[in-house]
Design a protein around this motif. Sequence first.
Motif, PDB file in Angstrom:
ATOM      1  N   GLN A 196       0.880  -1.166   0.000  1.00 16.74           N
ATOM      2  CA  GLN A 196       0.000   0.000   0.000  1.00 16.74           C
ATOM      3  C   GLN A 196       0.917   1.216   0.000  1.00 16.74           C
ATOM      4  O   GLN A 196       1.674   1.420   0.948  1.00 16.74           O
ATOM      5  CB  GLN A 196      -0.882   0.016   1.249  1.00 16.74           C
ATOM      6  N   LEU A 197       0.884   1.988  -1.074  1.00 20.76           N
ATOM      7  CA  LEU A 197       1.739   3.168  -1.164  1.00 20.76           C
ATOM      8  C   LEU A 197       0.914   4.427  -0.973  1.00 20.76           C
ATOM      9  O   LEU A 197      -0.145   4.571  -1.570  1.00 20.76           O
ATOM     10  CB  LEU A 197       2.401   3.262  -2.545  1.00 20.76           C
ATOM     11  N   GLN A 198       1.418   5.304  -0.154  1.00 21.53           N
ATOM     12  CA  GLN A 198       0.870   6.657  -0.039  1.00 21.53           C
ATOM     13  C   GLN A 198       1.953   7.568  -0.595  1.00 21.53           C
ATOM     14  O   GLN A 198       3.006   7.735   0.019  1.00 21.53           O
ATOM     15  CB  GLN A 198       0.560   7.006   1.405  1.00 21.53           C
ATOM     16  N   ARG A 249       6.205  -9.039   3.248  1.00 22.92           N
ATOM     17  CA  ARG A 249       5.190  -9.610   2.349  1.00 22.92           C
ATOM     18  C   ARG A 249       3.987  -8.687   2.221  1.00 22.92           C
ATOM     19  O   ARG A 249       3.339  -8.624   1.207  1.00 22.92           O
ATOM     20  CB  ARG A 249       4.726 -10.980   2.870  1.00 22.92           C
ATOM     21  N   SER A 250       3.687  -7.958   3.279  1.00 22.66           N
ATOM     22  CA  SER A 250       2.612  -6.976   3.260  1.00 22.66           C
ATOM     23  C   SER A 250       3.195  -5.672   3.799  1.00 22.66           C
ATOM     24  O   SER A 250       3.634  -5.623   4.950  1.00 22.66           O
ATOM     25  CB  SER A 250       1.453  -7.458   4.131  1.00 22.66           C
ATOM     26  N   MET A 251       3.212  -4.636   2.941  1.00 23.41           N
ATOM     27  CA  MET A 251       3.886  -3.392   3.309  1.00 23.41           C
ATOM     28  C   MET A 251       2.941  -2.207   3.213  1.00 23.41           C
ATOM     29  O   MET A 251       2.079  -2.170   2.338  1.00 23.41           O
ATOM     30  CB  MET A 251       5.058  -3.119   2.347  1.00 23.41           C
ATOM     31  N   GLN A 252       3.111  -1.277   4.122  1.00 20.93           N
ATOM     32  CA  GLN A 252       2.453   0.019   4.029  1.00 20.93           C
ATOM     33  C   GLN A 252       3.561   1.056   4.022  1.00 20.93           C
ATOM     34  O   GLN A 252       4.249   1.241   5.029  1.00 20.93           O
ATOM     35  CB  GLN A 252       1.497   0.233   5.192  1.00 20.93           C
ATOM     36  N   LEU A 253       3.746   1.692   2.862  1.00 25.09           N
ATOM     37  CA  LEU A 253       4.855   2.618   2.677  1.00 25.09           C
ATOM     38  C   LEU A 253       4.340   4.026   2.398  1.00 25.09           C
ATOM     39  O   LEU A 253       3.427   4.209   1.596  1.00 25.09           O
ATOM     40  CB  LEU A 253       5.730   2.174   1.495  1.00 25.09           C
ATOM     41  N   VAL A 267      11.245   7.288   2.191  1.00 20.07           N
ATOM     42  CA  VAL A 267      10.400   6.095   2.205  1.00 20.07           C
ATOM     43  C   VAL A 267      10.310   5.652   3.654  1.00 20.07           C
ATOM     44  O   VAL A 267      11.330   5.421   4.305  1.00 20.07           O
ATOM     45  CB  VAL A 267      11.001   4.959   1.343  1.00 20.07           C
ATOM     46  N   SER A 268       9.073   5.538   4.159  1.00 21.63           N
ATOM     47  CA  SER A 268       8.943   5.188   5.572  1.00 21.63           C
ATOM     48  C   SER A 268       7.798   4.213   5.807  1.00 21.63           C
ATOM     49  O   SER A 268       6.860   4.110   5.018  1.00 21.63           O
ATOM     50  CB  SER A 268       8.759   6.445   6.419  1.00 21.63           C
TER      51      SER A 268
END
Length: 186
Positions: free
Chosen positions: A11-13, A152-156, A167-168
């Motif tokens: 999930q990219l913001q 495997r599941s990222m919120q960036l 990038v955080s």
Amino acid sequence: MALKATIHKAQLQIADMDRHVYGDHALTIARHPSETDERMMIRVLAYALNVPADDHNGRLEFTKGLSDVDEPDLWQLDLTGEVQHWIDLGQPDERRLMKAHGRARRVSVYSFASSTPVWWAGLENKLTRAPRLAVWQIPADQSQALIALAERSMQLQISIQDSSIYVSTDSASVEIHPVALKVASE
């Protein structure tokens, strides 16, 4: 028996103040068995740096990448199937880059290995006839720092301002300063 790709979700913001592009993006990333976490994270970074503000000229998409040598790592195809933007990672050879330049309106390369200066020194003079080509170096220590963010599941959260990239996640962050080796002139 062939190994299958590992699926990662991100999930990219994105808040790109330099290009005035903002949005949330849900990505499904098929990581080839031979692909490292570092290379996968550079693909995600390349997506964030090049995602268009709208889909009028097509969407930016991950391709088969390492599974198909005739495709880039990412591309943007318009509604007619014409390649608007071809994005390669690593250190492609001159022949591949010139072929991509002939097929696409824009070509970008993101190199992230410590050997990038040696690779670029051998190609720089050969690519002067490719005005739509941009080549970027992600410093090796900064690209390796991205490995800590890979899951495997990222919120960036990706913020871009004054050519600096942040990038955080909830627990860590990485600051990246890409170096322009060649800027597209068209």
